[in-house]
Design an enzyme around this catalytic site. Structure first.
Site, short mmCIF file in Angstrom:
data_model
loop_
_atom_site.label_atom_id
_atom_site.label_comp_id
_atom_site.label_asym_id
_atom_site.label_seq_id
_atom_site.Cartn_x
_atom_site.Cartn_y
_atom_site.Cartn_z
N HIS A 149 0.69 -1.28 -0.04
CA HIS A 149 -0.16 -0.03 -0.01
C HIS A 149 0.95 1.30 0.13
O HIS A 149 0.46 2.26 0.64
CB HIS A 149 -0.86 0.07 1.22
N ASN B 254 -10.32 -2.59 2.86
CA ASN B 254 -9.85 -2.48 1.25
C ASN B 254 -11.12 -2.41 0.75
O ASN B 254 -12.36 -2.22 1.13
CB ASN B 254 -9.33 -3.85 0.77
#
Ligand code: HEM
Length: 483
Positions: free
Chosen positions: A54, A127
């Site tokens: 990420h 997510n």
């Protein structure tokens, strides 16, 4: 001349920022160039390690407004009063690429929300998908390695990604979502967010409820095909979000939860703590509890978005984790990553600092005792040990009123648990069956694009999994592979 005088980092006025001090017009520089040294030394240290996953992301501030009280389920302060507003910071991200990779990768998107509540920060680090590729954290480093660049060529390696999936049927459900027409969101504003894990809430009676969080975009879902994505500038999603907030077009999400009483968990036909599974809405319907809006961009990307540190272990009274094995590992992994990436006093940086007083006996370390620009104060004077005889005069002491109810464990021996016979196929098949013909075609083509680069043995194993999900699914991918 500017009214503001340029200063050194220690505040002294600077007379010349264009010329170093040297011996004569053509001579070498001298040691009294301390201002030059300060500039170069600070510059050398401008970067911190990027997130190991990420790494590429965009953050913004906003607020969560509660529209339904959860007092029956939780003592959490921010979930009691309808109309209550809680400040949030939300960071969106892609997963596999580095900081300079494209916003438009076919990749899940991170959806990490920090609620600055009066009883501390509550982080939902989720997510844009309700499930994940794994249900045992021991596979996480292998999985991420297979999705990142090839260590020799430093190039994306679809064959490695499919090799991992061909050996791990637990990935099938999430892989189907990723390869579907929803695999590339057109922007961060046009996608849902999910806490994904089963988390928990607990109330004043000590009753625990298992909960899944959903953030449904009010902008509507918009997605891209691989062809469309390839024509867009790498930082387009960042620009889309910053521009929308700057022009006052604030993106928002309806916040919904699914609630399962603790007593249902044992008898539910699925393991409710298996991150590769959803709870069908017909079993546990969505309940809307609020609205989340983003309305303020950061002032400094590095200070705020890059140094933002989200942790699934950031829980507040009335909330809790669950026995989900993946979540358990994440309770450790994030704080550990923050100490490495940002430093031991990461929670004193304004974007991470709680908006409530902080009292503890942890002391010192790099960058300790930074003043809090948001007005919250960390206590660093007084006794630095507990218990101490001064507790009654105001030094902090634990409060048993916030004790979390006990977790009722299902019986079992302490050992490794082989989950290979779990049904990883039905929900992937269910998802395939609700797709229309065009969506099925896109799914098959997207899988074939990467799978065609893997060897025959990997292709066979993948087709066997797809066949278990739905024979039509396997047949379509096989046809696309040979087209
Ligand atoms: C065992 C499983 C996992 C491990 C060990 C793990 C580990 C990590 C680590 C080390 C980071 C970087 C943190 C930082 O440097 O600040 C990270 C970031 C992140 N992870 Fe995970 N992760 C796991 C599973 C998941 C799952 C299942 C989700 C979503 C449901 C998820 C969502 C995220 C998000 C959104 C970020 C970025 C947070 C931000 O914006 O700063 N991770 N993960």
């Amino acid at each position: 001349m500017s009214k503001t005088t340029l200063t050194t980092s220690s505040g002294a006025p600077v007379a010349d920022d264009n010329n170093s001090i040297s011996v004569g017009e053509r001579g070498p520089l001298t040691f009294d160039n301390h201002y030059l040294f300060e500039k170069l030394a600070h510059f050398n240290r401008e970067r911190i390690p990027e997130r190991v996953v990420h790494a590429r992301g965009t953050g913004a501030y906003g607020q969560f407004t509660l529209t339904r009280s959860l007092s029956d389920y939780s003592i959490a302060d921010f979930l009691q009063k309808v109309g209550e507003k809680t400040e949030v910071f939300l960071r969106f991200s892609t997963v596999g690429g580095g900081q300079d990779s494209s916003d438009y990768a076919r990749d899940p998107r991170g959806f990490a929300v920090k609620f600055y509540t009066r009883q501390g920060n509550y982080d939902i680090v989720g997510n844009n998908t309700p499930v994940f590729f794994l249900n045992d954290p021991i596979k996480f480093p292998d999985f991420i390695h297979s999705q990142k660049k090839n260590p020799r060529t430093n190039l994306p390696d679809p064959a490695a990604a499919f090799e991992f999936w061909a050996n791990h049927p637990q990935s099938l459900h999430q892989m189907t979502i990723l390869m579907s027409d929803r695999g590339i969101p057109a922007s961060y504003r046009h996608m849902h967010g999910f806490g994904s894990h089963t988390l928990s809430l607990w109330n004043a009676k000590g009753e625990r409820y298992w909960v899944k969080w959903h953030f449904k975009t009010n902008q509507g879902i918009k997605t891209l095909t691989d062809e469309e994505a390839s024509t867009l500038p790498p930082f387009g999603a960042q620009k889309d979000l910053v521009d929308a907030i700057d022009r006052g077009d604030f993106p928002s999400w309806a916040v919904k939860i699914q609630i399962m009483p603790d007593t249902d968990a044992e008898k539910y036909h699925l393991n409710p703590f298996d991150l590769t599974k959803v709870w069908p809405y017909k079993d546990y319907p969505l309940i809307e509890i609020g609205q989340l809006e983003l309305n303020r961009n950061v002032q400094n990307y590095f200070a705020e978005t890059e140094q933002a540190a989200f942790a699934p272990s950031n829980l507040v009274p009335g909330t809790g984790a669950s026995p989900d094995k993946m979540l358990q590992a994440r309770l450790l992994a994030y704080q550990d990553a923050h100490r490495y990436r940002v430093g031991v006093n990461v929670n004193q940086i304004p974007v991470n600092a709680p908006r409530c007083p902080v009292h503890h006996y942890q002391r010192d370390g790099f960058m300790a005792g930074c003043p809090m620009s948001n007005g919250s104060q960390i206590q660093t004077s007084g006794a630095n040990y507990y218990p101490n005889d001064r507790a009654e005069q105001g030094d902090p002491a634990p409060n048993p009123a916030y004790r979390e109810p006990p977790l009722h464990l299902s019986k079992g021996a302490v050992t490794t648990y082989d989950q290979s016979d779990v049904d990883y196929y039905s929900q992937a098949g269910d998802l395939f069956r609700v797709m229309n013909a065009d969506q099925k075609r896109q799914l098959a083509n997207n899988i074939a694009g990467g799978l065609s680069q893997a060897n025959a043995s990997i292709q066979e194993r993948m087709l066997a999994y797809l066949n278990k999900a739905d024979p039509e699914y396997a047949a379509m991918v096989k046809a696309a592979l040979t087209a």
